[in-house]
Design a protein around this motif. Structure first.
Motif, PDB file in Angstrom:
ATOM      1  N   VAL A 134      12.636  -3.668  -4.318  1.00 19.61           N
ATOM      2  CA  VAL A 134      11.801  -3.344  -3.164  1.00 19.61           C
ATOM      3  C   VAL A 134      11.540  -1.843  -3.178  1.00 19.61           C
ATOM      4  CG1 VAL A 134      11.586  -3.382  -0.650  1.00 19.61           C
ATOM      5  CG2 VAL A 134      12.764  -5.255  -1.842  1.00 19.61           C
ATOM      6  N   ILE A 135      10.272  -1.476  -3.287  1.00 21.19           N
ATOM      7  CA  ILE A 135       9.887  -0.058  -3.325  1.00 21.19           C
ATOM      8  C   ILE A 135       9.070   0.240  -2.073  1.00 21.19           C
ATOM      9  CG2 ILE A 135       8.668   1.738  -4.611  1.00 21.19           C
ATOM     10  CD1 ILE A 135       9.099   0.087  -7.151  1.00 21.19           C
ATOM     11  N   SER A 136       9.554   1.186  -1.290  1.00 22.22           N
ATOM     12  CA  SER A 136       8.854   1.630  -0.078  1.00 22.22           C
ATOM     13  C   SER A 136       8.590   3.132  -0.209  1.00 22.22           C
ATOM     14  CB  SER A 136       9.709   1.353   1.153  1.00 22.22           C
ATOM     15  OG  SER A 136      10.897   2.137   1.110  1.00 22.22           O
ATOM     16  N   ALA A 137       7.981   3.697   0.807  1.00 26.91           N
ATOM     17  CA  ALA A 137       7.743   5.145   0.776  1.00 26.91           C
ATOM     18  C   ALA A 137       9.057   5.910   0.795  1.00 26.91           C
ATOM     19  CB  ALA A 137       6.867   5.554   1.964  1.00 26.91           C
ATOM     20  N   GLU A 138      10.119   5.306   1.366  1.00 25.46           N
ATOM     21  CA  GLU A 138      11.379   6.021   1.555  1.00 25.46           C
ATOM     22  C   GLU A 138      12.327   5.873   0.367  1.00 25.46           C
ATOM     23  OE1 GLU A 138      10.162   3.826   3.894  1.00 25.46           O
ATOM     24  OE2 GLU A 138       9.211   5.495   4.985  1.00 25.46           O
ATOM     25  N   GLN A 166       4.322   0.912  -4.018  1.00 23.19           N
ATOM     26  CA  GLN A 166       5.174   0.131  -3.127  1.00 23.19           C
ATOM     27  C   GLN A 166       4.968  -1.360  -3.414  1.00 23.19           C
ATOM     28  OE1 GLN A 166       5.209   1.191   1.039  1.00 23.19           O
ATOM     29  NE2 GLN A 166       4.490   3.269   0.587  1.00 23.19           N
ATOM     30  N   LEU A 167       6.083  -2.089  -3.497  1.00 19.74           N
ATOM     31  CA  LEU A 167       5.991  -3.518  -3.819  1.00 19.74           C
ATOM     32  C   LEU A 167       7.319  -4.206  -3.545  1.00 19.74           C
ATOM     33  CD1 LEU A 167       7.740  -3.484  -6.620  1.00 19.74           C
ATOM     34  CD2 LEU A 167       5.570  -2.951  -7.677  1.00 19.74           C
ATOM     35  N   LYS A 168       7.289  -5.519  -3.656  1.00 23.46           N
ATOM     36  CA  LYS A 168       8.500  -6.335  -3.595  1.00 23.46           C
ATOM     37  C   LYS A 168       8.456  -7.330  -4.750  1.00 23.46           C
ATOM     38  CE  LYS A 168       8.851  -6.212   1.487  1.00 23.46           C
ATOM     39  NZ  LYS A 168       8.839  -7.051   2.719  1.00 23.46           N
ATOM     40  N   GLU A 214       0.849  -1.190   0.000  1.00 27.25           N
ATOM     41  CA  GLU A 214       0.000   0.000   0.000  1.00 27.25           C
ATOM     42  C   GLU A 214       0.881   1.235   0.000  1.00 27.25           C
ATOM     43  OE1 GLU A 214      -2.705  -0.116   3.243  1.00 27.25           O
ATOM     44  OE2 GLU A 214      -3.877  -1.788   2.415  1.00 27.25           O
ATOM     45  N   GLY A 215       0.411   2.266  -0.653  1.00 24.63           N
ATOM     46  CA  GLY A 215       1.155   3.509  -0.690  1.00 24.63           C
ATOM     47  C   GLY A 215       2.090   3.583  -1.879  1.00 24.63           C
ATOM     48  N   THR A 216       2.843   4.680  -1.954  1.00 28.16           N
ATOM     49  CA  THR A 216       3.694   4.930  -3.112  1.00 28.16           C
ATOM     50  C   THR A 216       5.010   5.569  -2.703  1.00 28.16           C
ATOM     51  OG1 THR A 216       2.776   7.141  -3.463  1.00 28.16           O
ATOM     52  CG2 THR A 216       1.683   5.307  -4.600  1.00 28.16           C
ATOM     53  N   PHE A 217       5.952   5.512  -3.633  1.00 23.88           N
ATOM     54  CA  PHE A 217       7.196   6.286  -3.551  1.00 23.88           C
ATOM     55  C   PHE A 217       7.069   7.442  -4.523  1.00 23.88           C
ATOM     56  CE2 PHE A 217      11.251   7.310  -5.549  1.00 23.88           C
ATOM     57  CZ  PHE A 217      12.049   7.600  -4.441  1.00 23.88           C
ATOM     58  N   ASP A 250      17.994   7.874  -2.742  1.00 20.93           N
ATOM     59  CA  ASP A 250      16.594   7.440  -2.816  1.00 20.93           C
ATOM     60  C   ASP A 250      16.464   6.169  -3.664  1.00 20.93           C
ATOM     61  OD1 ASP A 250      15.596   9.749  -1.382  1.00 20.93           O
ATOM     62  OD2 ASP A 250      16.044  10.895  -3.196  1.00 20.93           O
ATOM     63  N   ILE A 251      17.261   6.098  -4.714  1.00 21.43           N
ATOM     64  CA  ILE A 251      17.293   4.892  -5.538  1.00 21.43           C
ATOM     65  C   ILE A 251      18.674   4.275  -5.378  1.00 21.43           C
ATOM     66  CG2 ILE A 251      17.128   3.943  -7.873  1.00 21.43           C
ATOM     67  CD1 ILE A 251      15.361   6.294  -8.637  1.00 21.43           C
ATOM     68  N   GLN A 252      18.716   3.028  -4.950  1.00 18.60           N
ATOM     69  CA  GLN A 252      19.999   2.356  -4.718  1.00 18.60           C
ATOM     70  C   GLN A 252      20.052   1.072  -5.558  1.00 18.60           C
ATOM     71  OE1 GLN A 252      20.579   1.800  -0.458  1.00 18.60           O
ATOM     72  NE2 GLN A 252      19.604   3.786  -0.026  1.00 18.60           N
ATOM     73  N   ILE A 253      21.079   0.972  -6.399  1.00 16.26           N
ATOM     74  CA  ILE A 253      21.266  -0.210  -7.245  1.00 16.26           C
ATOM     75  C   ILE A 253      22.560  -0.868  -6.788  1.00 16.26           C
ATOM     76  CG2 ILE A 253      21.442  -1.077  -9.602  1.00 16.26           C
ATOM     77  CD1 ILE A 253      20.060   1.466 -10.552  1.00 16.26           C
ATOM     78  N   LYS A 254      22.422  -2.019  -6.123  1.00 15.14           N
ATOM     79  CA  LYS A 254      23.552  -2.600  -5.420  1.00 15.14           C
ATOM     80  C   LYS A 254      23.772  -4.065  -5.789  1.00 15.14           C
ATOM     81  CE  LYS A 254      23.117   0.308  -1.267  1.00 15.14           C
ATOM     82  NZ  LYS A 254      22.916   0.283   0.198  1.00 15.14           N
ATOM     83  N   LEU A 255      24.960  -4.529  -5.460  1.00 13.74           N
ATOM     84  CA  LEU A 255      25.364  -5.900  -5.717  1.00 13.74           C
ATOM     85  C   LEU A 255      24.866  -6.829  -4.610  1.00 13.74           C
ATOM     86  CD1 LEU A 255      27.195  -7.865  -7.410  1.00 13.74           C
ATOM     87  CD2 LEU A 255      29.025  -7.287  -5.793  1.00 13.74           C
ATOM     88  N   ASP A 256      24.327  -8.003  -5.058  1.00 13.44           N
ATOM     89  CA  ASP A 256      23.976  -9.069  -4.124  1.00 13.44           C
ATOM     90  C   ASP A 256      24.339 -10.379  -4.804  1.00 13.44           C
ATOM     91  OD1 ASP A 256      22.900 -11.017  -2.525  1.00 13.44           O
ATOM     92  OD2 ASP A 256      20.953 -10.051  -2.254  1.00 13.44           O
TER      93      ASP A 256
END
Length: 769
Positions: free
Chosen positions: A105-109, A151-153, A43-46, A88-94
């Motif tokens: 993963v998109i959250s309000a933050e 917001q989603l995963k 629920e909600g948006t970024f 605000d947008i982070q593109i990282k290695l995993d």
């Protein structure tokens, strides 16, 4: 396909429509294609705006560059650089994620995108792109103040490592900018290999500086066939036609593809499909005679001769081609190489004897292996069409299986990598609808649902053998595709279906999965509109099917998408709403349309049904039709509906490749019969031959058998052939069943298209009066 979904009901309708008001929508309105493996909608948006910042790992620069350019172009929103954990947008290695996989993963933050490699990061950005308003696909001079992102995963990874699309530029040439557009649209759908078919009988399309006549001569033909190959007499336009890509063009396109995480595989055909090159340099052929660059379609006898001139030429060509393409693979063709000239060539016959080869197929294997050694020495690997299996497979070859799945099965059992691209599911130059308004195509019938139903992994393989199925590919051959718009019409939306097959995996429940796919495809069309793609829209077409129940005959109408109304008329009666299948008791003319509210959608539909004496019977065949030409099944031969007069690929025509056919029809009760009419397709240029004779066996109620044979009569003004079996006038004779024996034409003779191959037999409605 297996997916995991968790979601709430509140999201944003602008994801599809572009409006910015919040309202309840369903998951399918998010329109993500291909579908992610796991998805949870919150629920909600970024809020994405001019103050949004970004951090990206250095090795993921293609993802960051794409996102920056996309937002600047479509929304006027820059992305400000920021430190690793503050952005605000982070593109990282995993490194725990799968190859080319990602989590989003998109959250309000913030928006957190993790990937194990650059490909995964890029594909995560493509998913994010599909979550944004479609208007961003076009340049926007007005800066958007804020864009709300749901917001989603998402946790996602591809099923297959090879996800390809092909384009033939030999038959028709397409400009550099269109090739780039084609590649960009592939990338949107997470396709990662572009198979570029660069040389053909009808034109050589790549600059080779050591051989200037390839550009001045082989790249151009004097004229081009007008209409279909099967039309008689054949006509030509009288216009010189051609073109080629300079090495500078190639370098630019390869760099563009790299920015979109697409690897280009060039195809340099050998030993067949070489007439353009042989025309420029006759010493490359076995006869040394001057031949023209081909002006019509088909398979030609002027192939490369396996001599020193040819090997020197091809190695010189590849010396220039290989540095242009940084990928690991070179496609060397290997398909449709008639051996007629090799059979007559003293040098070839001596070579077969000296090398202790079995025959000309062994000579082709020798040819391919010779070139593979050279290509391997340049640290590249070869891919070839499945004919390279004949005579023995080159040691390190990858097989592209096109003549069905068997070539891929055989190669996988020999532990060679396989790309599945069978005509039955992957030839996008085939007709995709049987409506008479469809543009001219080579033939065949490959609707969207059949593409979506494709499983690249044959059930005949063990788990270990299946691991050699590298992936699958859609093919666009361009004999009948002269313009960019025509290419797009044939590619889309079938490319979307193929993208979901190779990324998400084959459907495990087609009747549930396909409607769900269409529920995402329908809103996704707005994105294709924004990208100015000339897609084919058959979502509002009608399909009619004859169904039989309890000795009665009904006609069922369906349309692919939900929420539509069908209205129909029988024998010019007033139109009414369709609710249940229509009872058929006599010859019927059916007309219908699809509506949404009061708006008529799609094209007018019509069907003619002949209520003959076989329509309520049962039918059995001694062999199944070929998978590419069996959409209607055996029932198509006694459902009262005839196939097209000009196309053999619709669901009413059944195709058999080299099989002697026996048909058994049981009437279920004693039936009087006066006449039986059959129809065959006869288009020799496409390897289709009507049989010479048909034999009918009728079993009377008293057990007696009546046998009648008849020659097949060919109509020289069309591609049709007919048989009319008139029964002798036997008073009160009644029959319980009939049997038809239809022998195959056999092997196609020398000098004809497809010489040495099995002929096809195509048959449609059997009308029993």
């Amino acid at each position: 396909m297996r997916y995991t979904f968790f979601f709430t009901a509140m999201a944003l309708s602008f994801l599809c429509s572009g409006c910015f008001s919040e309202q309840e929508i369903s998951l399918d309105q998010l329109a993500l294609i291909p579908k992610p493996q796991q998805f949870e909608l919150g629920e909600g948006t970024f809020s994405l705006n001019k103050n949004t910042s970004i951090f990206c790992e250095a090795e993921f620069n293609i993802a960051e560059d794409f996102l920056r350019e996309y937002l600047q172009f479509g929304a006027g929103i820059p992305l400000n650089p920021e430190t690793r954990d503050q952005a605000d947008i982070q593109i990282k290695l995993d490194t725990s994620l799968a190859k080319e996989g990602y989590s989003l993963v998109i959250s309000a933050e913030n928006i957190l995108l993790y990937a194990a490699d650059a490909g995964g990061a890029f594909y995560g950005v493509q998913t994010l792109r599909q979550l944004l308003p479609v208007q961003l696909e076009r340049q926007n001079t007005k800066i958007q103040k804020s864009i709300a992102v749901p917001q989603l995963k998402i946790f996602d990874a591809p099923k297959f490592a090879y996800r390809g699309m092909h384009l033939d530029v030999g038959r028709h040439f397409f400009p550099k900018e269109f090739i780039k557009k084609y590649i960009a649209n592939m990338a949107l759908l997470k396709m990662n290999y572009f198979h570029w078919h660069l040389t053909e009988d009808q034109g050589w399309r790549i600059e080779i500086k050591k051989y200037p006549k390839l550009m001045s001569h082989a790249a151009y033909r004097e004229e081009t066939l007008v209409g279909h190959y099967n039309e008689t007499p054949q006509q030509f336009d009288g216009q010189r036609y051609g073109g080629y890509y300079t090495q500078e063009d190639i370098t630019e396109i390869v760099a563009y593809a790299a920015k979109h995480n697409v690897t280009i595989i060039p195809e340099i055909e050998m030993p067949g499909h070489a007439q353009a090159a042989v025309s420029a340099y006759p010493e490359l052929g076995c006869t040394g005679e001057q031949v023209p660059v081909a002006t019509k379609w088909g398979v030609f006898e002027h192939i490369y001769c396996p001599n020193e001139n040819t090997f020197t030429f091809l190695k010189d060509v590849l010396e220039e081609v290989i540095p242009l393409f940084p990928g690991d693979y070179i496609h060397i063709g290997g398909d449709e190489a008639p051996k007629t000239q090799w059979e007559k060539c003293a040098h070839c016959q001596k070579l077969i004897k000296d090398l202790n080869l079995k025959d000309e197929h062994g000579l082709q294997s020798y040819f391919i292996k010779e070139m593979e050694v050279f290509i391997n020495s340049k640290e590249k690997k070869i891919i070839g069409w499945d004919e390279i299996l004949e005579g023995g497979l080159a040691p390190n070859a990858t097989v592209m299986s096109w003549r069905g799945m068997q070539g891929g099965i055989d190669a996988a059992k020999q532990k060679h990598p396989v790309i599945m691209t069978p005509t039955s599911h992957a030839y996008f130059d085939y007709y995709q609808a049987d409506h008479p308004d469809e543009p001219l195509a080579i033939g065949g019938f490959l609707p969207l649902k059949k593409v979506y139903s494709f499983n690249p992994v044959p059930k005949e393989l063990t788990t270990e053998e299946a691991s050699f199925i590298w992936g699958a590919q859609g093919n666009i051959w361009t004999e009948y595709l002269k313009t960019e718009a025509q290419v797009e019409y044939m590619a889309f939306p079938r490319m979307l279906a193929m993208s979901e097959v190779v990324w998400s995996g084959a459907s495990e429940n087609l009747e549930d999965d396909y409607p769900e796919f269409l529920s995402r495809l329908e809103p996704f069309l707005a994105r294709l509109d924004a990208l100015v793609i000339n897609y084919a829209n058959h979502l509002y077409e009608l399909e009619g099917t004859v169904i039989k129940k309890d000795g009665r005959v009904f006609y069922e109408l369906t349309t692919p998408t939900e929420g539509k109304e069908i209205r129909y008329s029988v024998n010019d009666s007033a139109f009414k709403k369709y609710n249940t299948p229509i009872s058929i008791t006599a010859n019927s003319s059916i007309k219908a349309n699809v509506f949404k509210n009061v708006e008529k959608l799609g094209r007018d539909f019509s069907e003619q049904l002949v209520f003959h004496k076989g329509i309520r019977g049962t039918i059995a065949l001694n062999v199944s039709p070929h998978p590419s030409y069996g959409a209607g099944g055996a029932e198509a031969l006694i459902n009262g509906i005839s196939g097209s007069d000009t196309r053999y690929g619709d669901k009413e025509w059944l195709g058999f490749w080299g099989d002697d056919l026996e048909i058994l029809i049981d009437f279920g009760e004693a039936t009087t019969i006066n006449k039986i009419s059959l129809r065959f397709y006869d288009a020799n240029g496409q390897w289709i031959y009507a049989p010479e004779m048909v034999t009918l066996y009728l079993t009377a109620a008293d057990g007696q058998i009546v046998a009648i044979s008849s020659l097949v009569e060919k109509d020289t003004t069309t591609n049709l052939a007919y048989v009319n079996l008139v029964l002798p006038d036997i008073s009160e004779a009644v029959y319980g069943q009939l049997r038809l024996k239809i022998p195959s034409f056999g092997i196609i003779p020398n000098g004809a298209q497809g010489a040495g191959n099995k002929a096809w037999t195509f048959i449609d409605e059997i009308i029993i009066e």
